[in-house]
Write an enzyme that holds these catalytic residues in place. Structure first.
Site, PDB file in Angstrom:
ATOM      1  N   LYS A  75       0.837  -1.204   0.000  1.00  9.23           N
ATOM      2  CA  LYS A  75       0.000   0.000   0.000  1.00  9.23           C
ATOM      3  C   LYS A  75       0.861   1.240   0.000  1.00  9.23           C
ATOM      4  O   LYS A  75       0.661   2.158  -0.798  1.00  9.23           O
ATOM      5  CB  LYS A  75      -0.886   0.031   1.262  1.00  9.23           C
ATOM      6  CG  LYS A  75      -2.086  -0.877   1.199  1.00  9.23           C
ATOM      7  CD  LYS A  75      -2.800  -0.883   2.551  1.00  9.23           C
ATOM      8  CE  LYS A  75      -3.660  -2.131   2.666  1.00  9.23           C
ATOM      9  NZ  LYS A  75      -4.046  -2.459   4.026  1.00  9.23           N
ATOM     10  N   GLN A 117      -4.853  -1.633  10.241  1.00 12.67           N
ATOM     11  CA  GLN A 117      -4.777  -2.947   9.611  1.00 12.67           C
ATOM     12  C   GLN A 117      -5.436  -4.013  10.494  1.00 12.67           C
ATOM     13  O   GLN A 117      -5.158  -4.110  11.684  1.00 12.67           O
ATOM     14  CB  GLN A 117      -3.291  -3.299   9.380  1.00 12.67           C
ATOM     15  CG  GLN A 117      -3.055  -4.610   8.688  1.00 12.67           C
ATOM     16  CD  GLN A 117      -3.191  -4.549   7.180  1.00 12.67           C
ATOM     17  OE1 GLN A 117      -3.382  -3.488   6.590  1.00 12.67           O
ATOM     18  NE2 GLN A 117      -3.104  -5.695   6.536  1.00 12.67           N
ATOM     19  N   ASP A 147     -11.342   2.876   4.706  1.00 10.13           N
ATOM     20  CA  ASP A 147     -11.731   1.463   4.573  1.00 10.13           C
ATOM     21  C   ASP A 147     -13.253   1.318   4.463  1.00 10.13           C
ATOM     22  O   ASP A 147     -13.748   0.292   3.993  1.00 10.13           O
ATOM     23  CB  ASP A 147     -11.318   0.684   5.838  1.00 10.13           C
ATOM     24  CG  ASP A 147      -9.969  -0.013   5.725  1.00 10.13           C
ATOM     25  OD1 ASP A 147      -9.627  -0.451   4.605  1.00 10.13           O
ATOM     26  OD2 ASP A 147      -9.287  -0.127   6.758  1.00 10.13           O
TER      27      ASP A 147
HETATM   28  N1  GUE Z   1      -8.030  -2.352   7.582  1.00 11.59           N
HETATM   29  C1  GUE Z   1      -7.718  -3.212   6.630  1.00 11.59           C
HETATM   30  N2  GUE Z   1      -8.005  -2.925   5.338  1.00 11.59           N
HETATM   31  C2  GUE Z   1      -7.676  -3.796   4.335  1.00 11.59           C
HETATM   32  O1  GUE Z   1      -7.941  -3.523   3.139  1.00 11.59           O
HETATM   33  C3  GUE Z   1      -7.008  -5.006   4.673  1.00 11.59           C
HETATM   34  C4  GUE Z   1      -6.736  -5.253   6.030  1.00 11.59           C
HETATM   35  N3  GUE Z   1      -7.118  -4.353   6.977  1.00 11.59           N
HETATM   36  N4  GUE Z   1      -6.123  -6.388   6.408  1.00 11.59           N
HETATM   37  C5  GUE Z   1      -5.605  -7.337   5.439  1.00 11.59           C
HETATM   38  C6  GUE Z   1      -6.434  -7.325   4.171  1.00 11.59           C
HETATM   39  C7  GUE Z   1      -5.770  -7.967   2.989  1.00 11.59           C
HETATM   40  N5  GUE Z   1      -5.616  -6.926   1.998  1.00 11.59           N
HETATM   41  C8  GUE Z   1      -4.957  -7.065   0.796  1.00 11.59           C
HETATM   42  C9  GUE Z   1      -4.789  -6.047  -0.103  1.00 11.59           C
HETATM   43  C10 GUE Z   1      -4.084  -6.229  -1.270  1.00 11.59           C
HETATM   44  C11 GUE Z   1      -3.507  -7.436  -1.576  1.00 11.59           C
HETATM   45  C12 GUE Z   1      -2.723  -7.601  -2.815  1.00 11.59           C
HETATM   46  O2  GUE Z   1      -2.417  -6.656  -3.495  1.00 11.59           O
HETATM   47  N6  GUE Z   1      -2.363  -8.841  -3.191  1.00 11.59           N
HETATM   48  C13 GUE Z   1      -1.568  -9.123  -4.363  1.00 11.59           C
HETATM   49  C14 GUE Z   1      -0.419 -10.053  -4.057  1.00 11.59           C
HETATM   50  C15 GUE Z   1       0.415  -9.663  -2.878  1.00 11.59           C
HETATM   51  C16 GUE Z   1       1.371 -10.761  -2.468  1.00 11.59           C
HETATM   52  O3  GUE Z   1       2.088 -11.313  -3.335  1.00 11.59           O
HETATM   53  O4  GUE Z   1       1.391 -11.071  -1.277  1.00 11.59           O
HETATM   54  C17 GUE Z   1      -2.433  -9.834  -5.396  1.00 11.59           C
HETATM   55  O5  GUE Z   1      -3.440 -10.413  -5.022  1.00 11.59           O
HETATM   56  O6  GUE Z   1      -2.059  -9.818  -6.563  1.00 11.59           O
HETATM   57  C18 GUE Z   1      -3.679  -8.472  -0.691  1.00 11.59           C
HETATM   58  C19 GUE Z   1      -4.392  -8.288   0.466  1.00 11.59           C
HETATM   59  C20 GUE Z   1      -6.129  -5.774   2.505  1.00 11.59           C
HETATM   60  N7  GUE Z   1      -6.618  -5.934   3.728  1.00 11.59           N
END
Ligand code: GUE
Length: 282
Positions: free
Chosen positions: A53, A97, A120
């Site tokens: 992020k 988070q 969020d």
């Molecule tokens: N308050 C809060 N808000 C959130 O939005 C929040 C959170 N807590 N806690 C955790 C989860 C999870 N999350 C992700 C966001 C982007 C990817 C992302 O970009 N993933 C990449 C891969 C990343 C990698 O390789 O690990 C993809 O899917 O292509 C993953 C997971 C947001 N979250």
């Protein structure tokens, strides 16, 4: 026939390019949209997302700061810090988070964030605003999914949409958005009897269960749009969705991959919400 792959990474890049004008307009007024991310504890997966992020924000010239605290941080201290950020005009968005360590009451912490800075969209007042059709911030993951469906020109009016998973942060807001777009929505959960009977009826299937590869090709209606919200890290370190991609892609009309699907869209919608928060201060 094999399914069209919905490229979330590419769509996220396109949306970012289109945000440049809005970011520049703010800069001309000496406003740089700023997000503060609070990370409590040392969950390694959380650290990766937080870093992703922050990188996305800085690349686009936005301000992003990450505050990391030990798991021993008290609820009182965390809420006091949030109140300071609520009053800091250079901070437009605050993201705590999740999940938080068990000794902290996540609801209480989130409800301390000013709804105007809750990018969020998790604050109870923002959940209510979305439910009653006057959203202030749409939660980033369901918002990103709607953008993907839009880019695929999926006709949602009259469509059978099935959402698996009823969380406050994905399943429930997802169902509301699909319903608002005119779909007939079914929300399934872990107690649902004969899950496959529901999934096989779905023109649009959104899976957000956190159970790796639980949806297989035989559970999918031929030609359906399949959106995989899962991000499960296997023991081999590889990311897996909630959908078994290899069998699903042989049946679906279009499908999102993991990685490169919903994840990058979630991050770009966080950018959108933060920019919007800054624009509202104009
Ligand atoms: N308050 C809060 N808000 C959130 O939005 C929040 C959170 N807590 N806690 C955790 C989860 C999870 N999350 C992700 C966001 C982007 C990817 C992302 O970009 N993933 C990449 C891969 C990343 C990698 O390789 O690990 C993809 O899917 O292509 C993953 C997971 C947001 N979250």
């Amino acid at each position: 026939m094999t399914a069209r792959i919905i490229d979330g990474k590419k769509l996220a890049e396109t949306i970012k390019l289109n945000l440049a004008d809005r970011i520049n307009a703010l800069k001309e007024k000496d406003i740089i949209p700023g997000l503060t991310v609070i990370l409590v504890g040392d969950d390694p997966a959380s650290q990766v997302y937080v870093r992703n992020k922050a990188n996305t924000f800085t690349k686009l010239g936005l301000n992003s700061s990450v505050e990391q605290y030990p798991a021993s941080l008290s609820e009182e201290a965390l809420c006091n810090r949030i109140r300071e950020l609520n009053n800091d005009p250079s901070v437009h968005g605050i993201l705590v988070q999740l999940p938080l360590p068990a000794n902290l009451d996540a609801n209480k912490v989130i409800e301390t964030i000013s709804p105007e800075k809750d990018v969020d969209g998790f604050h109870i007042s923002n959940a209510g605003a979305l439910m009653t059709g006057r959203p202030l911030f749409i939660p980033c993951t369901p918002y990103g999914v709607m953008k993907m469906l839009e880019s695929e020109k999926v006709e949602l009016r009259g469509a059978e949409a099935v959402v698996i998973g009823a969380s406050n942060i994905v399943g429930k807001p997802m169902a509301l958005l699909l319903q608002k777009a005119g779909a007939t929505v079914t929300i399934c959960n872990s107690k649902t009897k004969d899950l496959a009977a529901h999934t096989r009826r779905a023109d649009v299937l959104v899976v957000a269960t956190g159970r790796a590869e639980m949806i297989t090709g035989d559970m999918i209606k031929p030609g359906a749009i399949v959106i995989d919200v899962g991000i499960n890290r296997g023991s081999d370190g590889k990311l897996k969705g909630d959908v078994e991609f290899s069998s699903a892609k042989e049946v679906a009309g279009a499908i999102t991959p993991v990685p490169g699907g919903v994840g990058p869209m979630t991050i770009v919608m966080l950018l959108v919400n933060t920019i919007e928060a800054a624009e509202r201060k104009l």
